[in-house]
Design a protein around this motif. Structure first.
Motif, short mmCIF file in Angstrom:
data_model
loop_
_atom_site.label_atom_id
_atom_site.label_comp_id
_atom_site.label_asym_id
_atom_site.label_seq_id
_atom_site.Cartn_x
_atom_site.Cartn_y
_atom_site.Cartn_z
N GLN A 7 43.64 73.73 3.92
CA GLN A 7 44.99 74.34 4.24
C GLN A 7 45.90 73.63 4.95
N GLY A 8 45.63 72.63 6.01
CA GLY A 8 46.29 71.93 6.73
C GLY A 8 47.17 70.74 5.79
N THR A 9 46.47 70.48 4.65
CA THR A 9 46.96 69.29 3.76
C THR A 9 47.80 69.96 2.91
N PRO A 10 49.14 69.82 2.85
CA PRO A 10 49.97 70.22 1.76
C PRO A 10 50.03 69.25 0.60
N SER A 11 50.33 69.92 -0.64
CA SER A 11 50.32 69.26 -1.93
C SER A 11 51.06 67.89 -1.91
N PRO A 12 50.90 67.17 -2.52
CA PRO A 12 51.89 65.82 -2.67
C PRO A 12 53.17 66.00 -3.50
N GLU A 13 53.00 67.19 -4.32
CA GLU A 13 54.33 67.59 -4.97
C GLU A 13 55.24 68.44 -3.83
N THR A 14 54.77 69.20 -2.99
CA THR A 14 55.44 69.69 -1.91
C THR A 14 55.92 68.74 -1.08
N GLN A 15 55.28 67.74 -0.59
CA GLN A 15 55.78 66.57 0.26
C GLN A 15 56.86 65.63 -0.50
N ALA A 16 56.67 65.61 -1.60
CA ALA A 16 57.65 64.67 -2.23
C ALA A 16 59.03 65.35 -2.32
N GLU A 17 58.86 66.92 -2.84
CA GLU A 17 60.10 67.78 -2.62
C GLU A 17 60.71 67.69 -1.36
N ALA A 18 60.07 68.14 -0.39
CA ALA A 18 60.56 68.12 1.06
C ALA A 18 61.36 66.74 1.40
N MET A 19 60.59 65.48 1.24
CA MET A 19 61.33 64.28 1.46
C MET A 19 62.46 64.29 0.60
N LYS A 20 62.44 64.84 -0.68
CA LYS A 20 63.93 64.55 -1.26
C LYS A 20 65.07 65.37 -0.84
N ILE A 21 64.72 66.69 -0.45
CA ILE A 21 65.60 67.33 -0.01
C ILE A 21 65.98 66.91 1.59
N ALA A 22 65.29 66.20 2.16
CA ALA A 22 65.64 65.82 3.58
C ALA A 22 66.54 64.46 3.46
N ARG A 23 66.21 63.53 2.49
CA ARG A 23 66.99 62.50 2.11
C ARG A 23 68.45 62.93 1.65
N ALA A 24 68.46 63.92 0.65
CA ALA A 24 69.74 64.55 0.00
C ALA A 24 70.51 64.97 1.47
N THR A 25 69.94 65.52 2.46
CA THR A 25 70.81 66.03 3.50
C THR A 25 71.07 65.22 4.76
N GLN A 26 70.59 63.92 4.37
CA GLN A 26 70.57 62.92 5.78
C GLN A 26 72.11 62.69 6.08
N GLN A 30 71.08 58.63 11.22
CA GLN A 30 69.78 59.42 11.41
C GLN A 30 68.76 58.59 11.20
N THR A 31 67.67 58.55 12.01
CA THR A 31 66.62 57.55 11.98
C THR A 31 65.57 58.24 10.98
N LYS A 32 64.73 57.21 10.64
CA LYS A 32 63.53 57.59 9.60
C LYS A 32 62.79 58.84 10.32
N GLU A 33 62.58 58.71 11.57
CA GLU A 33 61.51 59.41 12.30
C GLU A 33 62.06 60.99 12.18
N GLN A 34 63.50 60.92 12.38
CA GLN A 34 64.21 62.31 12.47
C GLN A 34 64.13 62.83 11.02
N THR A 35 64.37 61.99 9.87
CA THR A 35 64.15 62.30 8.46
C THR A 35 62.64 62.99 8.13
N LYS A 36 61.79 62.19 8.87
CA LYS A 36 60.50 62.84 8.75
C LYS A 36 60.24 64.03 9.11
N LEU A 37 60.94 64.36 10.47
CA LEU A 37 60.73 65.66 11.12
C LEU A 37 61.36 66.71 10.20
#
Length: 115
Positions: A7-26, A30-37
């Protein structure tokens, strides 16, 4: 049967989608750590949304199964009552064909005698 994912491990698709959205709104600077958060927050939101949708789907499925079961019970109840109703209808209407037969034969004989 397939084993459940941790339950603690999200799917790779979810991780990729979240990173894509975070980069689009960067924002600039903004630092890489902030983008990761930010991506982790988005990922958590996606997971919560998926959980809610699964719960709603389970409830809809339960309701659909209950309605189908109720319909089946109603049909079985109606089928159980149908023979009694059918006998009553048949027993009250059986004289009509005989009456029509007698009237038609009487008319045929009367026609032959008077011609």
């Amino acid at each position: 049967m397939a084993t459940k994912k941790n339950q603690g491990t999200p799917s790779p698709e979810t991780q990729a989608e979240a990173m894509k959205i975070a980069r689009a709104t960067q924002k600039p600077g903004q630092t890489k750590e902030q983008t990761k958060l930010i991506a982790q927050g988005i990922q958590h939101g996606i997971e919560q949304y998926k959980k809610q949708q699964k719960a709603k789907a389970r409830e809809r499925d339960k309701l659909r199964k209950k309605q189908a079961r109720d319909r089946t019970e109603d049909i079985e109840q109606t089928t159980a009552d149908a023979p009694a109703l059918e006998q009553v209808v048949v027993s009250k209407q059986h004289w009509l064909p005989w009456l029509l037969l007698i009237v038609s034969w009487a008319g045929f004989i009367g026609f032959l005698q008077f011609n």
